[in-house]
Structure formats: structure tokens, C-alpha cells
Design an enzyme around this catalytic site. Structure first.
Site, PDB file in Angstrom:
ATOM      1  N   LYS C  76       0.864  -1.179   0.000  1.00 45.79           N
ATOM      2  CA  LYS C  76       0.000   0.000   0.000  1.00 45.79           C
ATOM      3  C   LYS C  76       0.904   1.235   0.000  1.00 45.79           C
ATOM      4  O   LYS C  76       1.883   1.275   0.763  1.00 45.79           O
ATOM      5  CB  LYS C  76      -0.894  -0.021   1.240  1.00 45.79           C
ATOM      6  CG  LYS C  76      -1.949   1.074   1.283  1.00 45.79           C
ATOM      7  CD  LYS C  76      -2.854   0.919   2.507  1.00 45.79           C
ATOM      8  CE  LYS C  76      -3.990   1.928   2.519  1.00 45.79           C
ATOM      9  NZ  LYS C  76      -4.899   1.745   3.678  1.00 45.79           N
ATOM     10  N   SER C 151      -9.761   1.801   2.629  1.00 43.57           N
ATOM     11  CA  SER C 151      -8.862   2.570   1.787  1.00 43.57           C
ATOM     12  C   SER C 151      -7.807   1.709   1.079  1.00 43.57           C
ATOM     13  O   SER C 151      -7.181   2.187   0.139  1.00 43.57           O
ATOM     14  CB  SER C 151      -8.150   3.625   2.627  1.00 43.57           C
ATOM     15  OG  SER C 151      -7.316   2.997   3.586  1.00 43.57           O
ATOM     16  N   SER C 175     -10.140  -0.570   6.769  1.00 43.04           N
ATOM     17  CA  SER C 175      -9.513  -0.405   5.453  1.00 43.04           C
ATOM     18  C   SER C 175      -8.815  -1.640   4.892  1.00 43.04           C
ATOM     19  O   SER C 175      -8.416  -1.659   3.735  1.00 43.04           O
ATOM     20  CB  SER C 175      -8.511   0.747   5.491  1.00 43.04           C
ATOM     21  OG  SER C 175      -9.205   1.973   5.508  1.00 43.04           O
TER      22      SER C 175
END
Lengths: 95, 482, 483
Positions: C76, C151, C175
């Protein structure tokens, strides 16, 4: 709790975020909507409850007082917007 | 109208640690800009603070020294505001739960009276960087070497009633932190900085007047001047029908005036909240006891001991205990010569004025404690007189010899105590001043008193100051009366 | 090759039936071919990936490889990776080449894993749909008109689209778990403090936690084994031994007590998801578990409390983006205030600015007690609910979100409706407990997610339960068409 224009301008200033004249009505409406959601908290009585800042409630570990860092100015300033003579440059600071 | 001045001080003491409060960067003063600014100090995204154990220990030391409550669970909070010398946009500090709670300090005023000043709290926090205002094409330069240096902010109660008291308090703090070895006290380098909260109120009024905060006053002299200037400004303002506005002001020593700091004028809303990257600091009672065991003899204890052990006055004792170095020097002189009063007189007299004149610290004294003590020994055993001692002291200061004995020997300053020799010398003096001798013998008691001094002077001059003054007196009287 | 799980590929690499360079090239090619439509990567680091792969092959040949050596992963883009752009999905950091490495990515480097690149996310991890990224929305491989969740939506889409073997994510309010649910993945949010946050750009420090996203619980166990552990650079990192997460995967579920919080099965829950969980309950019972109803009485207060605490911390955490030392700086600032205000107004996107402002307000003078302190008190009530529940049951089973993946653009103009999709995931972050999300079925071709929440440091147990479930179901084996 619904916000008015002055509130939003004050918050934006505290947060140092420029808001254009056009942005203000929509921002005010959206922030008010979020605060309305948040205000559901007020329904519960928490007068006897202690606040919880960290989930695990553990304690701070202390570091030995040792110098572990060396000069990396060149590497760190390579990504800076404006530097000169090893200093970060900003518009004039007035005291 | 009679005005009463109310003063509280916030003193920021830079704690002597090798590394910063939340990072492993060095804290050395005077490095090239930004060479001691690590990822954490620069507030790089994703970096996290870890607390320095030595900073905690230093703060606890201070707390114990002022007999304060120690925050056994103390909490770091973020003080949020934007400023270019504040890399993260917040200062990590302590708000509701400081490491040091209520305590007190006893300060000695110039007249020797002792006054107790309350310390509200002392908390740990990180220092900011520096903005350099030299002109870089109309820009300012930011150096973050100082960012993250550990500070102990010591907040006093509004207990002081004059600029002199404020200075005495600041000096006491300065002396204490140096005794404890937690701060080098170097005010020129900003190791100890002072914010003065000043207000005035009509004498007799119980509630406080509106206060102004004078930021960053960096010498004892300026503390006194800044406060007096600000007090004058406030009184004049009120007497002219105006009102004091609560604000932050800056002292300008060149103009000897304070002015409003416009940059800090905006309604500050620091949005303090507990720092989520740091956990509560929990201190164990065993740790507190360990630190207590490390405390040196503190200025107040030393002063009391000087009074009781050596019979010194409160004033002398507090002057001599003001710094650890001076106290150590004095005690060494005392041990060498075995006479505390003479030692105190010489340290506070000749030695102090010598250091003052040369602008030297006690550690740099050209006359060592052993040398001074050795010299006092010679006064005590009548080898030299007090007057000659001053000459010996000057010679020691000038490096003309390694010891008082050496100088006395080399310069032939040894006191003459052989009464035969003195009598012979006196006979010569009296013969050379036969007219005065006759006059003396013809005079009454009152006049004789004055004239006697003349003969002593002549005799000492003839002996180049080396004759034992007591013997000169006694023998001279005998001869004149005889 | 890309059909295989991490565990299978690890075996193939160790047996030398496959090289890491081959595998890495294969994935790089897939990214080139397929990521145009998904937009799961912000940065692909092909060159360094191939170097790492070659080094991994050498390490395997030398016989000192671990299970992750040579496995192509994605991170990420909230984890700092030295010498590479770490954008956080924001214009603010579009030019930010990180001068240092995060602990999590360093651990993967040390394990010999290959990094294919950095995945897309909601800007600064603030969102539930990966639509707020400066680099455009990521699409769900199961239906490219839909969001992959957020996210960590880039990581979810990349793993689900078989554009990497597994990926890292971060979970502040769901997330990892919600996007895992939207894309039929297994994703684990560890106990707060289990995984170091050093170098993981902070959104809300007391809630953020990094974790793995993979196809199976077995793969997550291998990933977590690398990620978990004490880090002296993170004060909130916990000094607790890390168990062998793979060792207990095969443990029996006999006697396991599972609780179903009644508040989570009330109005608002999509019928298909509800049915899928009922079916899962039967599976768990068949595996020997006992299931009973429990209560988390303060659950409905979680969203309001979260949307005070997270923005409050964020408002402070994001103050460092001021155009002075790194990141975006506006053109020709008139003065210092102008530099701050325009750099931040131009560098941050709308949702980030909204959360900063909400947080600023919640901490400001006169509102602190009513908002921030109140939220922290509710946080304790929620933690107490969990502690009480764990007196009765070993784990809690519930959905990951009220509905399957929604359409791109559907909620973008209505932040409150987007916030409400976090309803089942947020409580675990407030309480700091671990949770694992895993696929529980499909409806109209869209994955349905469920999650298991456990007591502190119960990651091994959660992985074990998920693994046992995956031994008797095949939801996790399904691949989106075309991937």
C-alpha cells in the site's frame, strides 16, 4: 450542530486551508452533515466513564540517551521545495 | 496611587542529554544548520517519537529538589499551531498531567531575607528550531538542529513582587539546575530562557490585574530591565485611563522597551490533546528513590550547613553556595587554611573582584584554592600581615610564583617579629623625627592619639610593611611614653 | 502461475520448479496488460523488482531462503519505501521520494520478498472506496463499474486481480477488512501494536494498524509472520512474543464459542450477506463450534465516536504537510500564511480537507469536551463491550459491510452515507482488537464478506478458524472473470 459561514472560515484558518468563496457553501453543508452524524454521541450519558486514549492502556517505553543519528542533510534536503546554505527557505518570518 | 507588581516566571531549561527528547540526534550547540535534524526532528511522514530516559530522569531530579509532587503517571500532549520552526505543526508537550507538580523554592533577597516562591508545575517538552532572518532573497531560513532538544518548562506561581525578586528567583533556578547537573545554564546559548508574566494592581486589591507575557528574556540583567520597563508601561497606561490588553510582548534591549508580538496575536487555539504516538509515562516508586539517592547537596542545604558548620552569616553563606563551583572552591580554601571566616572574606573579597575585573568564572580563577588557602595560613601564623597578603595575592594572580611561600621568600616579604630588630628600627625612626617626638610628649591625651598614627605610619614605611603591626604598636607606645 | 496461492508458490520456489525472476516477470506482464482497467498500482517498480527476484533466486540456491523469499508482493502506498515515491494517494506527496524505509517493508526486504510496486488507496487512507486518490479510482476486478472498497482498495484489487501474490494494507476503520470483503480476499487487521507503524504514514495514530491481504488465511499467516513483532522505533509497538501463525492453522474448532452480535444483524444489513453469514454459521457448527447471540450494546455509537477521534488525530498528524520541508508547495506564496493555506488547499483533496476540518473543530476551544473527550469515553464503552463479550465467547462473527461493493461515484458526494458503510469494522479499531475478513459467498457475481473478531493477540486463533472454514468452502478459490 450546524455550522455557519464564520465557523467554517475560522476552522479553515486554524487548519491553514485556503477556502475559496465558491467552496464555502458546499463545505459548510457537508461539515454540518458530518457533525449531525457525530452528535448522535450526545444521546448517551458518559459522566461516569473515563476517557480511553490508547486501546491497550500500556505504558511508555524509554529510550537510552544515545546519539544514533548522523548528518543526512543532503539526502533529506534533496526532497525539499526550497533550501539554501543548508537552511529551509520560507517567506519572511515576522515576529 | 500605590501599585503592586505581580510577577510569575516561566523558565525553559534545556536538559543536558546527549540525544534529543524523541530522537537519536545529537544536541550539540553550534553545529552547521540542519546537520542534527533527523527524520523524526524534521517531522517526516511516518516517523514516530520514542522518549529519552535521561530527560525523564533529569525532570524527576528537579522535582525532588524543589520538594514537588512527582507525576507518577504523566502524559504527553500535542500543542497544535503552525510555525516554520515547528516541523510537525505541533509541539509535543505536557498539559493536564505534567511530570512535576506543585513545589517551591526559597530565594535569598539582597537584604538577606528568605522568601518562598511556589512552583506551579514543571513539564517536559520539545524545543523548536530557529528562524534566521538574514535576507535570503526576501525569505527566512529555517534551521531545525534545535528542534526536539529536551526542555523542562518550570512555571512559577505569581509570587514575586518586584523585578529584583524575579531576578533572585531566576538566579536560584539557574543555580539549582546547574547543581543538579540537568542543565548547563548557558544563557547566551539559550540553555535557560525566561518568559515573564507581569501585571500591576492597586495596593490592597486582591484580584490580579491583566497580565502581559514578555517572551524569551535571556539574561538576568534583561529580566530586571524588561520587567521594570513593562511595569512602567502598564502603570502609565492605566493612569492615562487606558487598559492593559493580555498579550505576548518582546523586550528590545537596545531601545529598553517591550513591544507587542503581532505574529502571536491571533487568537491562539492550540487544540491540546493527548499525543496518540506516546503512551502514558508511568514512574515506579523505586525509580524515584534511585533518583533521590543521586541528588547532590543542594544550594539551600549547603547554605544552611555553611551557616551552622562555619558560623557564616546568611548572606555570606548564600553568596558562597550560589554555585556549586564557588562553594567547592570556598570549601577547599577553608580546608587548607582551617579558617572559614578568613576564607569567606578572601573568596568574596579580593578573589571575587579579581574575577569580576577579568571577566572570569571561578573555574578559570588564576589563583587556585590551594594557593589561596596556603596564603591565608601565612596570615594566620603571622608570617605576613593582611596588607602584605594583598601583595602576595596579586603576585599569585599574576603567576609570579607557584605558592604564597615561594613569593614571600622571593620577595622577602616575611614579617619581622624580632623585637630587638623592631626596637632598633623604631629608635631610628624616633631619632629622625625628634621634633615630633617632643611635640607628642608635650601634648594631651586627645592630641597624642592622632599623632601616634603618624609614628606607626613612619615605622611601617621604614620596615617596608614587614614589621609586625601589633609589635610596632606596643613597642612604639612604650618608647614614646617612656 | 498466478492461480497459485502464496503457500503453493513458496513451495514451487523452494523446489526450484519455478524461479522468482520468472514469477516476477509474469506478474509484471500481467500488471502491464491488466492494470490499465483496474488502476490498482500507483507506482510499478519493475527494475528493482527484478533485481530483488534475482537476489531471491540466489538466496534460494544458497539454501537460506524463507517462505516469503522470491514472492512478488505489493505494498500500500502509505508505507515509506526508500528511494521510491511514497504518495499516500495525494498530490501533496506526488513528488515525495521517501528518504527511508518503513519497518514493515524492511522486514519483507529482509525476508527476501519482491516488491512489484505501490498500490492505490484513498488519499491518506481516508475513505472506504479508493475513489479519493489523486491517481484516480481503483476498480473492482469482480465488476469494474464498482469500487474495490477502501482505503486499501489498490492492494485488494491487485491481489484479487492476480496482479501480485499478496499485499500489505492498513486498517484504521476497516480499510483492510472491508476491501477484502468486496473482493473475496482474506485480510487481517492485527491487534493494535502488533505491527510496527514506523514508516507507515499516519492517518489516526491510535487506530492505524498494518496487516496482510491475501487469498487465503494460510497466506495471511505467512505474511503476518514477517510483519508482526516488536519495533523499538514505535512507542506503541508491543513487546510480546510472536507465535508461529502457521503452526496452529490445523487446530480443531471443536468447542469454539462464536458470538453473533445482535446489533449487527438488525435493519440495514443486506439480505444476501445476512444469508451468507447464516450459512457460514452452519459450517462452523459442523466444524464443532458453538454459536450464540451476544450483545455489543454501544455499537451504534462507534461511527460517531470514530468520526471524531480519527479526524482529530488526522488534523494534527497532517499538519506537517506545510510546504516547507517536503511535499507540495504552492507557486509564489505571498507570505507565510499564504504558503500554508494554498499549499494545503491545493495539495490535499476534498475528503482529506473535510476530515482535517472536522478534527480541528472537535479539538477547538469550547468543543473539546463535547466532542473529543466524549468520543474517548465512548471508546471505553466500546472496549468494555468487547471485553464483556469475550467473557462469553472466543470470537465474534459479523459482516464486514452492510452491502456488497457499490458503484463508483455512487456515494462520492455524500460523505455521511460513505461513513456509514464502516459500521461493522470500526469497533475493532476503537477497541484495538484483531479481526480477520474472509469471503462468505457471492450474490449477483459480487463477493460477500464476513469477519471474525477476537481478543487481543488472538491472531493465531483467528487465522486457524478462517483456515478451517476455507478447508470446507471454496469461496476463496474463485477468481474474477478475466483475471
Amino acid at each position: 450542530m450546524s455550522l455557519d459561514r464564520t465557523d467554517v472560515e475560522k476552522i479553515a484558518h486554524l487548519a491553514r486551508i485556503a477556502l475559496s468563496e465558491d467552496d464555502i457553501p458546499a463545505t459548510t453543508a457537508k461539515l454540518s452533515g458530518i457533525l449531525e452524524l457525530i452528535d448522535k454521541m450526545q444521546a448517551v450519558d458518559t459522566s461516569a466513564v473515563a476517557p480511553l486514549a490508547h486501546p491497550l492502556e500500556t505504558t511508555q517505553r524509554l529510550r537510552a540517551d544515545e546519539v544514533t543519528e548522523s548528518n543526512q542533510r543532503e539526502a533529506y534536503q534533496a526532497i525539499a521545495p526550497a533550501t539554501e546554505a543548508g537552511l529551509y527557505l520560507v517567506p519572511k518570518v515576522i515576529e | 496611587m500605590q501599585w503592586e507588581i505581580v510577577i510569575g516566571l516561566e523558565i525553559h531549561a534545556q536538559l543536558t542529554t546527549a540525544s534529543k527528547i524523541f530522537s537519536g540526534s545529537a544536541t550539540t550547540f553550534g553545529a552547521e544548520p540542519n546537520t542534527q535534524a533527523s527524520l523524526v526532528d524534521l517531522g517526516m511522514p511516518g516517523t514516530l517519537p520514542v522518549l529519552n530516559a535521561q530527560a525523564v530522569r533529569n525532570a524527576v531530579k528537579f522535582g525532588l529538589a524543589i520538594d514537588a509532587e512527582i507525576g507518577m503517571t504523566n502524559v504527553f500532549a500535542r500543542k497544535n499551531y503552525f510555525y516554520p520552526d515547528l516541523p510537525k505543526g505541533y509541539q509535543t508537550s505536557q498539559m493536564d498531567h505534567p511530570i512535576v507538580g506543585k513545589g517551591y523554592l526559597d530565594i535569598t533577597l539582597e537584604d538577606g531575607t528568605v522568601k518562598r516562591v511556589g512552583v506551579t508545575r514543571a513539564h517536559l517538552e520539545e524545543d523548536a528550531g530557529k528562524s534566521l532572518h538574514e535576507d535570503f532573497h526576501g525569505m527566512s531560513g529555517i534551521d531545525l538542529n534545535r528542534a526536539g532538544t529536551p526542555l523542562l518548562e518550570i512555571v512559577s506561581e505569581p509570587d514575586m513582587r518586584s523585578a529584583k525578586e524575579a531576578v533572585a528567583y531566576a538566579k536560584t533556578i539557574h543555580s539549582l539546575v546547574r547543581y543538579l547537573g540537568i542543565c548547563d545554564g548557558n544563557m547566551a546559548e539559550g540553555s535557560l530562557r525566561c518568559d515573564c508574566n507581569v501585571s500591576v494592581r492597586p495596593k490592597g486589591q486582591t484580584e490580579f490585574g491583566t497580565r502581559c507575557e514578555i517572551k524569551n528574556v535571556n539574561s538576568f540583567r534583561f529580566i530586571e530591565k524588561a520587567i521594570n520597563t513593562e511595569v512602567q508601561r502598564q502603570i502609565e497606561l492605566i493612569e492615562d485611563g487606558g487598559k492593559v490588553v493580555q498579550e505576548t510582548r518582546l523586550y528590545d534591549p537596545n531601545k529598553d522597551e517591550t513591544r507587542s508580538m503581532r505574529s502571536k496575536e491571533e487568537a491562539n487555539d492550540y487544540r491540546y490533546f493527548p499525543c496518540p504516538d506516546l503512551l502514558p509515562v508511568v514512574l515506579e516508586p523505586s525509580f524515584i528513590e534511585e533518583v533521590r539517592g543521586e541528588l547532590p547537596e543542594l544550594p539551600q542545604q549547603k547554605r544552611e550547613r555553611f551557616e551552622s558548620q562555619f558560623g557564616l552569616s546568611t548572606y555570606d553563606a548564600s553568596v558562597l553556595s550560589a554555585s556549586r563551583e564557588l562553594a567547592d572552591y570556598f570549601e577547599q580554601v577553608q580546608q587548607t587554611c582551617g579558617d572559614a571566616k578568613l576564607a569567606a572574606n578572601w573568596v568574596m573579597g579580593e578573589l571575587s573582584s579579581l574575577l569580576n575585573k577579568e571577566g572570569l568564572e571561578i573555574e578559570q580563577s588564576p589563583v587556585s584554592a590551594a594557593q589561596l588557602g596556603g596564603m591565608i595560613l601565612r596570615i594566620k601564623d603571622n608570617t605576613i600581615s593582611g596588607k602584605i597578603a594583598k601583595m602576595v595575592f596579586e603576585a599569585l594572580a599574576a603567576g609570579e610564583g607557584d605558592s604564597a611561600d615561594e613569593i614571600i621568600e622571593a620577595k622577602g616579604l616575611k614579617q619581622v617579629t624580632d623585637s630587638g630588630a623592631i626596637e632598633a628600627m623604631l629608635d631610628e625612626v624616633l631619632a629622625a623625627n625628634a621634633a615630633q617626638v617632643e611635640q607628642y610628649r608635650a601634648s594631651d591625651e586627645a592630641k597624642r592619639g592622632k599623632m601616634f598614627g603618624f609614628f606607626v605610619g613612619q615605622a611601617m614605611k621604614a620596615s617596608k610593611g614587614k614589621a609586625n603591626p601589633q609589635q610596632v604598636n606596643d613597642l612604639l607606645r612604650k618608647k614614646l611614653e617612656g | 502461475m498466478h492461480e497459485k496461492t502464496l503457500a503453493e508458490l513458496s513451495q514451487a520456489l523452494q523446489n526450484k520448479t519455478l524461479s522468482s525472476v520468472e514469477l516476477t516477470q509474469h506478474y509484471l506482464k500481467r500488471i502491464e496488460q491488466l492494470d490499465g482497467s483496474l488502476n490498482s498500482y500507483i507506482t510499478v517498480t519493475a527494475e528493482s523488482a527484478l533485481e530483488q527476484a534475482a537476489a531471491a533466486d540466489a538466496r534460494i540456491a544458497a539454501g537460506n531462503a524463507g517462505p516469503l523469499t522470491g514472492i512478488p508482493l505489493a505494498h500500500k502506498d502509505l508505507f515509506c519505501t526508500q528511494g521510491q515515491r511514497t504518495s499516500c494517494g495525494s498530490k501533496m506527496l506526488d513528488n515525495f521520494i521517501s528518504p527511508y524505509e518503513s519497518t514493515v517493508t524492511q522486514r519483507f526486504l529482509d525476508a527476501g520478498a519482491v516488491s512489484l510496486g505501490k498500490t492505490n488507496l484513498d488519499e491518506f487512507a481516508m475513505g472506504s472506496s479508493t475513489e479519493s486518490s489523486f491517481y484516480g479510482p481503483t476498480r473492482n476486478p469482480w465488476d469494474t463499474d464498482r469500487v474495490p472498497g477502501g482505503s486499501s482498495g489498490g492492494s485488494a484489487a491487485a491481489v484479487a486481480g492476480r496482479l501480485c501474490v499478496a499485499a500489505t494494507g492498513t486498517d484504521t476503520g476497516g480499510s483492510i477488512r472491508q476491501p477484502a470483503g468486496f473482493t473475496a480476499l482474506t485480510g487481517l487487521k492485527p491487534t493494535y501494536g502488533r505491527v510496527s507503524r514506523w514508516g507507515m504514514v499516519a492517518y489516526a495514530s491510535s487506530l492505524d494498524q498494518g496487516g496482510p491481504m491475501a487469498r487465503t488465511a494460510e497466506d495471511c499467516a505467512l505474511m503476518l509472520q514477517v510483519m508482526a513483532g516488536f519495533d523499538a522505533k514505535d512507542s506503541t509497538s508491543v513487546e510480546q512474543p510472536v507465535p508461529d501463525y502457521s503452526a496452529s492453522l490445523s487446530d480443531s474448532l471443536k468447542g469454539l464459542r462464536i458470538g453473533l452480535p445482535k446489533e449487527y444483524f438488525a435493519a440495514g444489513l443486506d439480505a444476501a450477506t445476512s444469508d451468507a453469514i447464516s450459512a457460514a454459521v452452519k459450517q462452523f457448527q459442523a466444524l464443532g463450534a458453538e454459536v450464540r447471540e451476544i450483545s455489543l450494546p454501544n455499537a451504534e455509537l462507534a461511527i460517531p465516536a470514530y468520526y471524531v477521534i480519527a479526524p482529530a488525530e488526522a488534523s494534527s498528524n497532517l499538519s506537517r504537510f506545510d510546504g516547507v520541508r517536503f511535499g507540495y508547495r504552492c507557486d509564489h506564496p505571498a507570505d507565510l500564511t499564504d504558503l500554508y493555506k494554498r499549499s494545503r488547499a491545493e495539495g490535499f483533496g476534498a475528503e482529506v480537507k473535510r476530515r482535517i476540518m472536522v478534527g480541528t473543530y472537535a479539538l477547538s476551544a469550547g468543543y473539546y469536551d463535547a466532542y473529543y473527550l466524549k468520543a474517548q469515553k465512548i471508546r471505553r464503552l466500546i472496549k468494555n463491550d468487547f471485553m464483556a463479550a469475550y467473557e462469553q465467547v472466543d470470537v465474534i462473527l459479523c459482516p464486514t459491510s452492510p452491502t456488497p461493493a457499490f458503484k463508483i461515484g455512487e456515494k462520492i458526494d455524500d460523505p455521511v452515507s460513505l461513513y456509514l458503510t464502516d459500521i461493522y469494522t470500526i469497533t475493532a479499531n476503537l477497541a484495538g482488537v484483531p479481526g480477520i475478513a474472509l469471503p462468505a459467498g457471492f450474490a449477483n457475481g459480487l463477493p460477500l464478506g464476513m469477519q471474525l473478531l477476537g481478543p487481543y493477540f488472538s491472531e493465531a486463533r483467528l487465522l486457524n478458524i478462517a483456515h478451517q472454514y476455507q478447508q470446507v468452502t471454496d469461496w476463496h478459490q474463485r477468481a474474477p472473470a478475466g483475471y
